[in-house]
Design an enzyme around this catalytic site. Structure first.
Site, PDB file in Angstrom:
ATOM      1  N   THR A 153      -7.474 -36.294  -9.628  1.00 27.47           N
ATOM      2  CA  THR A 153      -6.195 -35.693  -9.684  1.00 27.47           C
ATOM      3  C   THR A 153      -5.772 -36.100 -11.215  1.00 27.47           C
ATOM      4  OG1 THR A 153      -5.495 -35.704  -7.511  1.00 27.47           O
ATOM      5  CG2 THR A 153      -3.715 -35.882  -8.902  1.00 27.47           C
ATOM      6  N   TYR A 163     -12.714 -36.334  -0.392  1.00 30.44           N
ATOM      7  CA  TYR A 163     -11.522 -36.504  -1.039  1.00 30.44           C
ATOM      8  C   TYR A 163     -10.468 -35.796  -0.085  1.00 30.44           C
ATOM      9  CZ  TYR A 163      -8.128 -36.718  -4.700  1.00 30.44           C
ATOM     10  OH  TYR A 163      -6.834 -37.277  -5.461  1.00 30.44           O
ATOM     11  N   TYR A 197      -4.864 -24.337  -1.208  1.00 30.88           N
ATOM     12  CA  TYR A 197      -4.160 -22.945  -1.223  1.00 30.88           C
ATOM     13  C   TYR A 197      -4.257 -22.348   0.225  1.00 30.88           C
ATOM     14  CZ  TYR A 197      -1.608 -18.684  -2.388  1.00 30.88           C
ATOM     15  OH  TYR A 197      -1.038 -17.617  -2.756  1.00 30.88           O
ATOM     16  N   LYS A 254     -12.639 -40.776   0.137  1.00 26.88           N
ATOM     17  CA  LYS A 254     -11.543 -41.372  -0.595  1.00 26.88           C
ATOM     18  C   LYS A 254     -10.233 -40.641   0.135  1.00 26.88           C
ATOM     19  CE  LYS A 254      -9.059 -41.003  -4.923  1.00 26.88           C
ATOM     20  NZ  LYS A 254      -7.770 -40.169  -4.350  1.00 26.88           N
TER      21      LYS A 254
END
Length: 313
Positions: free
Chosen positions: A58, A147, A121, A175
């Site tokens: 990110t 993730y 999305y 993560k």
């Protein structure tokens, strides 16, 4: 490998542990990718003691990059620090086809592992999520790390879905940036064979207490020395000192969040002498007042008096 901190999972060939910053993507003033400076940021954190790097997370602004830009970032980071610490590259995308292509390129570039964010999305059911990870894992001969950041992707993985993911041979860990402590605690308890990385600076010491072996810390992008000291104190058995440093990290995190989303890290980097350029639009930089407030807060914490203000060369 570790003394008092939790040990990595048996299914993790990289034995990921400690501090693994989600390194930034640097931009020129016109928002084109500054590949050289991006690599220098990886060098910046590695030279200050981190245990791995995670480009294209990110903080690396990966959804705002083209496929070619992502490839150049991965190649540059591997060329700069590969072989010194594990490089685990973010390869996630909304489609499985894109994700596989990113993973295959990352493997060819020489990364040590890939981090696959849950597709975003479109909403996914459990079967779609499992198939996605199966196809990505089958495409590479590398450890794969999930993730999990449902606040950004809109797709949360249930604990029962993790049971199905555990059947994937080269899935090595997860993560977690959900900040759902009960979910994380149960996931760690259910899957001791995996490596878990805490994905929020609010849960560095609490994550270690739960059984996370390491931390993907945005604060460590600007202040790697602070977070490395925290982890080392914990691993040395000085948990009291680690908790004191977690308190400092809370204060830094609050200061970094006072401006537009994600603007704090690059501003803090600039304040310590490392200019990583702007964020890519539509993300915005701090204005002059916010920057001054951040500088004052970091100065009050004593960080700007004690850190190295010189740019890396």
């Amino acid at each position: 490998m570790t003394d008092h901190a939790p040990a990595p999972g048996a299914d993790d060939p990289l034995d990921l542990h400690g501090v693994v910053p989600p390194t930034v993507t640097a931009f020129h003033d016109d928002e084109t990718v500054d590949v050289e400076r991006t690599a220098e940021h990886a060098r910046f954190v590695v030279d200050r003691g981190v245990d791995g790097v995670f480009p294209l997370g990110t903080n690396g602004e990966f959804p705002l990059l083209t496929g070619g830009e992502r490839q150049r970032v991965v190649e540059a980071v591997v060329d700069e620090v590969g072989g010194e610490v594990p490089v685990i590259a973010g390869v996630g995308a909304p489609s499985t086809r894109q994700t596989v292509a990113h993973a295959e390129h990352a493997e060819s570039a020489g990364v040590d592992g890939v981090v696959v964010v849950t597709p975003y999305y479109y909403p996914l059911d459990a079967a779609a999520a499992v198939e996605h990870y199966e196809r990505v894992a089958a495409a590479v001969d590398l450890p794969v790390y999930v993730y999990h950041i449902p606040s950004k992707t809109g797709n949360e993985l249930s604990l029962s879905t993790l049971e199905d993911l555990a059947a994937i041979d080269n899935l090595a860990g997860l993560k977690d940036s959900s900040k759902d402590v009960p979910w994380l605690g149960q996931a760690i308890d259910d899957h001791p064979e995996w490596t878990f990385l805490a994905g929020s600076d609010s849960l560095l010491v609490p994550g270690l207490d739960l059984g996370c072996t390491g931390m993907v810390s945005a604060v460590a992008n600007a202040f790697p020395d602070l977070v490395v000291d925290l982890y080392e104190a914990y691993d040395d058995g000085d948990v009291g000192h680690a908790r004191d440093l977690q308190s400092t990290v809370y204060d830094v995190r609050t200061a970094l969040k006072q401006g537009p989303y994600m603007s704090g890290v690059k501003t803090a980097l600039e304040l310590r002498g490392f200019d990583a350029g702007p964020l890519r639009s539509p993300l915005r930089e701090m204005d002059a007042e916010q920057r001054a407030d951040l500088e004052a807060a970091l100065d009050d914490l004593g960080l700007l008096d004690t850190i190295d203000l010189h740019q890396t060369e």
